[in-house]
Design an enzyme around this catalytic site. Structure first.
Site, short mmCIF file in Angstrom:
data_model
loop_
_atom_site.label_atom_id
_atom_site.label_comp_id
_atom_site.label_asym_id
_atom_site.label_seq_id
_atom_site.Cartn_x
_atom_site.Cartn_y
_atom_site.Cartn_z
N GLY A 26 -12.56 -3.68 -0.15
CA GLY A 26 -13.59 -4.34 0.05
C GLY A 26 -14.71 -2.73 -0.86
NE ARG A 50 -3.80 -1.49 1.26
CZ ARG A 50 -4.78 -1.86 2.95
NH1 ARG A 50 -4.95 -2.26 3.48
NH2 ARG A 50 -5.93 -2.70 2.14
CE LYS A 75 -20.69 -15.33 5.58
NZ LYS A 75 -20.64 -14.89 6.36
N GLY A 111 -8.47 -9.06 -1.44
CA GLY A 111 -6.92 -9.56 -0.35
C GLY A 111 -7.01 -10.90 -1.00
P1 AMP Z 1 -12.39 -14.74 1.14
O1 AMP Z 1 -11.98 -14.62 1.96
O2 AMP Z 1 -14.32 -15.08 1.27
O3 AMP Z 1 -12.19 -14.29 0.25
O4 AMP Z 1 -11.90 -16.78 1.60
C1 AMP Z 1 -10.22 -16.84 1.49
C2 AMP Z 1 -9.99 -18.15 1.73
O5 AMP Z 1 -10.89 -18.89 2.15
C3 AMP Z 1 -8.46 -18.41 2.05
O6 AMP Z 1 -7.95 -18.49 3.27
C4 AMP Z 1 -8.76 -20.02 1.11
O7 AMP Z 1 -8.04 -20.52 2.22
C5 AMP Z 1 -10.45 -19.92 2.20
N1 AMP Z 1 -11.38 -21.64 1.60
C6 AMP Z 1 -10.91 -21.12 -0.44
N2 AMP Z 1 -11.87 -22.77 -0.24
C7 AMP Z 1 -11.47 -22.94 0.47
C8 AMP Z 1 -12.07 -24.63 1.11
N3 AMP Z 1 -12.68 -24.47 -0.16
N4 AMP Z 1 -12.48 -24.88 2.01
C9 AMP Z 1 -12.09 -24.10 2.84
N5 AMP Z 1 -11.20 -23.44 2.77
C10 AMP Z 1 -11.09 -21.83 1.21
#
Ligand code: AMP
Length: 380
Positions: free
Chosen positions: A359, A21, A182, A336
């Site tokens: 975000g 950053r 999510k 991120g």
């Molecule tokens: P997000 O913050 O929603 O972009 O999620 C990112 C995180 O999701 C990363 O730390 C990944 O390790 C985790 N992740 C992605 N796919 C999986 C999965 N199939 N099972 C568990 N964790 C996951």
């Protein structure tokens, strides 16, 4: 000139950790220095919640910034009041001053008019280059913009123009890759993407929410409850309506524990055995997804394909990063974790644009007007 930058970097043992950053803020600072401006930088760091807290001081950032710029950077231990005014008065043309963390004052996050006025008193012109904070209506990102002539910095200008062009005038085929955990966090962006993209590739744990919603077996893979599944079905319905091809993984790397040492097997994404969890996309999915990405004219990537922090489950994310790097079209990475991934795999310098705002880039991609952008007359 009061310049709002995003210097919200991780501090490790009182020193700057990842300085991405800070580096992203350099072009505007260097441009203004060359023009002979007296530069007053303001930023937040972490969440000190309106109180002075040495854990969140910007002092080490001033030291690191000075190294990167190759010129001294003065530091004042308050962003308003006498300490700030004295430091500002000592500036000569081309000098750089960093003021202490804005969030030591509750007025910053409250967008308090009196606090914004105190900031405005320090300068004649305001420049906002803090794209990563533009989705917040705070005193330094919104309030102060109404009190001084306000302009966008170079980073802000580039982020807004690249992300807006992606939604408004993309070249086709436009392939969007959405991963992470999510669906609920990404629903607004998914709904927008199925309107503008030709293909949306789903990966990461969020794929299992779609699979469950559509009747598949995901074993103990991470997935969301009925509310998340309803969102997934809505995105699917909208894609059918708009003619967008929404693809789910064909196969996955399933593990018998959330661990790098677990036993693994390749299974269909909709037939993961009980007590096994999908932690990455499998080889057939990699082939399908990377073929789509390589032949795209526009690519947007947000969110990893699996638990890429563990080596046995990194291949899907690595292969996507490589395909994005090899695509000849416009390629944009935002969010991120996918930024961390493309950097980790060494492809960050082979994409058109890596967004610095997690975000903020998501909100812009949802089609929302960011308060920090709306407050600048020429930025939108
Ligand atoms: P997000 O913050 O929603 O972009 O999620 C990112 C995180 O999701 C990363 O730390 C990944 O390790 C985790 N992740 C992605 N796919 C999986 C999965 N199939 N099972 C568990 N964790 C996951």
């Amino acid at each position: 000139m009061l310049v709002r930058v995003d210097l919200n970097v991780p501090l490790e043992d009182g020193a700057v950790g990842d300085d991405t950053r800070i580096r992203a803020a350099l072009p505007t600072i260097e441009f203004l220095r060359a023009a002979g401006a007296r530069i007053i930088l303001v930023s937040h760091l972490g969440r000190p919640k309106g109180e002075r807290n040495p854990q969140y001081t910007l002092a080490p950032v001033a030291v690191w910034l000075s190294e990167l710029l190759g010129t001294p950077v003065a530091f004042a231990d308050d962003c308003v009041g006498a300490a700030a005014a004295t430091a500002v008065a000592a500036l000569a043309d081309g000098d750089v001053l960093l003021l202490e963390n804005l969030r030591y004052h509750a007025g910053e996050e409250a967008n308090d008019a009196a606090f914004a006025a105190q900031l405005a008193e320090l300068a004649d012109v305001y420049i906002n280059d803090a794209f990563g904070a533009a989705h917040r209506a705070h005193a330094s990102t919104e309030g102060v913009a109404h009190l001084l002539p306000a302009y966008a910095g170079l980073l802000m200008e580039r982020e807004v123009s690249v992300l807006t062009a992606l939604l408004e005038t993309p070249q086709h085929p436009f392939v969007a890759i959405v991963g992470g955990v999510k669906v609920a966090d990404k629903i607004a962006v998914l709904e927008r993407l199925v309107e503008v993209a030709d293909t949306v590739l789903i990966g990461g744990a969020m794929a299992f929410t779609f699979v469950v919603a559509e009747g598949g077996q995901v074993g103990s893979s991470l997935h969301e409850d009925a509310a998340g599944q309803a969102i997934a079905l809505r995105a699917r319905a909208k894609a059918l309506e708009t003619g967008c091809e929404l693809l789910l993984p064909r196969d996955v790397i399933a593990a018998d524990a959330f661990s790098a040492e677990a036993a693994t097997q390749i299974t269909p994404a909709d037939a993961v055995p009980a007590d096994w969890m999908g932690l990455d996309v499998g080889p057939a999915t990699i082939e399908l997804y990377t073929e789509r990405i390589r032949s795209a004219r526009t690519v947007l990537w947000n969110g990893p394909m699996g638990a890429f922090e563990m080596a046995p489950y990194a291949e899907g994310t690595r292969a996507v990063a490589q395909a994005v790097a090899e695509c000849d079209g416009t390629t944009v990475v935002g969010g991120g974790d996918s930024v961390a991934a493309i950097t980790q795999f060494g492809f960050a310098d082979r994409v058109t644009h890596v967004s610095t705002g997690g975000g903020a880039s998501l909100e812009l991609l949802e089609g929302r007007v960011l308060p920090g952008v709306a407050a600048i007359p020429e930025a939108h």
